[in-house]
Design an enzyme around this catalytic site. Structure first.
Site, short mmCIF file in Angstrom:
data_model
loop_
_atom_site.label_atom_id
_atom_site.label_comp_id
_atom_site.label_asym_id
_atom_site.label_seq_id
_atom_site.Cartn_x
_atom_site.Cartn_y
_atom_site.Cartn_z
N CYS A 59 0.87 -1.29 0.14
CA CYS A 59 0.01 0.05 -0.21
C CYS A 59 0.87 1.22 -0.06
O CYS A 59 1.83 1.27 0.87
CB CYS A 59 -0.94 -0.11 1.03
N CYS A 103 0.16 5.13 6.86
CA CYS A 103 -0.51 5.09 8.17
C CYS A 103 0.45 4.52 9.05
O CYS A 103 1.02 3.39 8.88
CB CYS A 103 -1.69 4.01 7.91
N CYS A 135 0.23 0.83 10.54
CA CYS A 135 -0.22 -0.51 9.40
C CYS A 135 1.16 -1.29 8.53
O CYS A 135 1.90 -0.56 7.95
CB CYS A 135 -0.90 0.32 8.30
N CYS A 172 -16.03 -9.73 5.56
CA CYS A 172 -15.43 -8.52 5.23
C CYS A 172 -14.40 -8.93 4.32
O CYS A 172 -13.42 -9.53 4.73
CB CYS A 172 -15.18 -7.60 6.45
N CYS A 176 -19.15 -7.15 3.34
CA CYS A 176 -18.56 -5.91 3.65
C CYS A 176 -17.24 -5.79 2.74
O CYS A 176 -16.41 -6.80 2.70
CB CYS A 176 -18.40 -5.58 5.03
N CYS A 206 -19.65 1.62 8.02
CA CYS A 206 -19.02 0.82 8.99
C CYS A 206 -17.65 1.83 9.10
O CYS A 206 -16.88 1.90 8.33
CB CYS A 206 -18.56 -0.60 8.42
N ARG A 247 -18.21 -2.80 17.59
CA ARG A 247 -17.26 -4.12 17.35
C ARG A 247 -16.10 -4.05 18.07
O ARG A 247 -15.36 -3.12 17.67
CB ARG A 247 -17.11 -4.22 15.75
#
Length: 333
Positions: free
Chosen positions: A55, A59, A62, A99, A131, A191, A263
Site C-alpha cells: 500500500c 498509516c 499499518c 468483510c 462488507c 462501518c 465491534r
C-alpha cells in the site's frame, strides 16, 4: 442519562459521560444496550485480506504500507475460488458478516475492481452480510458495489481530526469523510470507527466519538480497535493500552450511538477473557472471528467458542438487517 438517537452531542456532554466512574459508566451503557439489543447475542464477523501489502499510504500503525520494513509481503489479489472457500468456511463457523479488505489507497476501475464486484456478488449469494474495505471510493464505484449486493463499507476515521495528521500524511481526514458520504449516498450501510492507543489524548477520544456520533443516521457499524504495535512501523514501540480505557471508549460509544453495532475489533489477542467480558458489558456486540485480522493475529474460533460458552453468549444467527429506507438515503454526514 439520555439515550435517544441524537447527532448533535457537544464535547461537554460527551465528556460528562466519558468521565464518569467506570463502574457507573459501564452500568449506564449496559442499560442503553439492553434497551436496544439482546445482551446475550454477539455477531461474529470474518475479515479476509484479499489483496495484502504494497500500500502506498503511510498509516503509522499499518504493516501493509510499502514504505515500512515489516514481515508482511506484498501479494496479488486472491482468486475468486479462494475467497469463496473462505467465505463458506466463515459461514460454517458462525459468521454472518464477511468483510474483504484490499491494501489499496483508492479503488481503481479495471479488472481487479471487476473481480471484487464478482466476489461481492458471490458472498451475497451465500446469505451473508458482505462488507468491503478498499480505500477511497468514488460515487459511481459505490453505486457499482451496491448493485452487486454490498451490504456495508468499512472506512475508519481512525482518530480525532486534530490528531489525524500525526498518524497519516498521505490523505486527509476530509478524504475519509468524502468516501463515507459516497457510501451513504449509494445506500450502503456505513462501518466506521477507529484505533485507540496510538498516543492520542482524552480530548482526542472525545472528539473522535463526537465525529462518529454526528453522522445522521449514526454509523450502522462502529469498530473499536486497540492498537497492536507491529515491528517496522512508526508505532512499533507504542505500549499496549490499558484494556479499561478501551472499555471506557466502548461504553461511551454505546451511550452516544444506542442502535449501532459496536465491534470489539483488533487487540483481543492481547486482552484477557475478563477484559473482553467487560467490553461486552459496556455494549460491544460484535467480534471478528478467526485467527487473523488482515495481517494481525486474532484469537481462534475455538478460543472464542469457549469464551462464548462460559459467558452464556450466543452468536447471532441471522443477518442484522438493512436500515430503514429513509435512513439509508440520508446523507447528512
Amino acid at each position: 442519562m439520555p439515550n435517544e438517537l441524537k447527532s448533535d452531542w457537544t464535547l461537554d456532554e460527551i465528556a460528562e459521560i466519558y468521565d464518569q466512574p467506570l463502574l457507573e459508566l459501564v452500568f449506564r451503557a449496559q442499560v442503553v444496550h439492553r434497551e436496544n439489543h439482546d445482551p446475550l447475542r454477539v455477531q461474529k464477523c470474518t475479515l479476509l485480506s484479499i489483496k495484502t501489502g504494497g500500500c502506498p499510504e503511510d498509516c503509522s500503525y499499518c504493516p501493509q504500507a510499502a514504505r515500512y520494513q515489516t514481515s508482511v509481503e506484498s501479494e496479488k489479489l486472491l482468486p475468486m475460488p479462494t475467497v469463496m472457500a473462505k467465505a463458506r468456511e466463515a459461514k460454517a463457523n458462525g459468521s454472518t458478516r464477511f468483510c474483504m479488505g484490499a491494501a489499496w489507497r483508492n479503488v481503481k476501475d479495471g479488472p481487479q475492481f471487476d473481480q471484487v464486484i464478482e466476489m461481492v456478488k458471490g458472498v451475497n449469494e451465500l446469505g451473508m452480510e458482505v462488507c468491503c474495505t478498499l480505500g477511497m471510493l468514488k460515487p459511481e464505484q459505490a453505486e457499482r458495489l451496491k448493485e452487486a449486493g454490498l451490504y456495508a463499507y468499512n472506512h475508519n476515521i481512525d482518530t480525532s481530526e486534530d490528531y489525524y495528521g500525526e498518524i497519516i500524511g498521505t490523505r486527509t481526514f476530509g478524504d475519509r469523510i468524502d468516501t463515507l458520504k459516497n457510501v451513504r449516498k449509494a445506500g450502503i450501510t456505513m462501518c466506521t470507527g477507529g484505533i485507540i492507543g496510538m498516543g492520542e489524548t482524552r480530548e482526542d477520544h472525545l472528539s473522535f466519538l463526537q465525529r462518529l456520533s454526528s453522522f445522521n443516521p449514526h454509523p450502522e457499524s462502529v469498530p473499536i480497535n486497540a492498537l497492536v504495535p507491529v515491528e517496522g512501523t512508526p508505532l512499533e514501540n507504542q505500549e499496549m493500552i490499558d484494556p479499561l480505557l478501551l472499555v471506557r471508549v466502548i461504553a461511551t460509544a454505546r451511550i452516544l450511538m444506542p442502535k449501532s453495532v459496536v465491534r470489539l475489533s483488533a487487540g483481543r489477542l492481547q486482552m484477557s477473557r475478563e477484559a473482553q467480558m467487560l467490553c461486552f458489558l459496556a455494549g460491544a456486540n460484535s467480534i471478528f472471528a478467526g485467527d487473523k485480522l488482515l495481517t494481525t493475529a486474532n484469537p481462534g474460533e475455538s478460543s472464542d467458542d469457549t469464551m462464548f460458552r462460559l459467558l452464556g453468549i450466543q452468536a447471532m444467527e441471522n443477518r442484522a438487517g438493512a436500515p430503514a429506507e429513509e435512513d439509508a438515503i440520508s446523507v447528512n454526514v
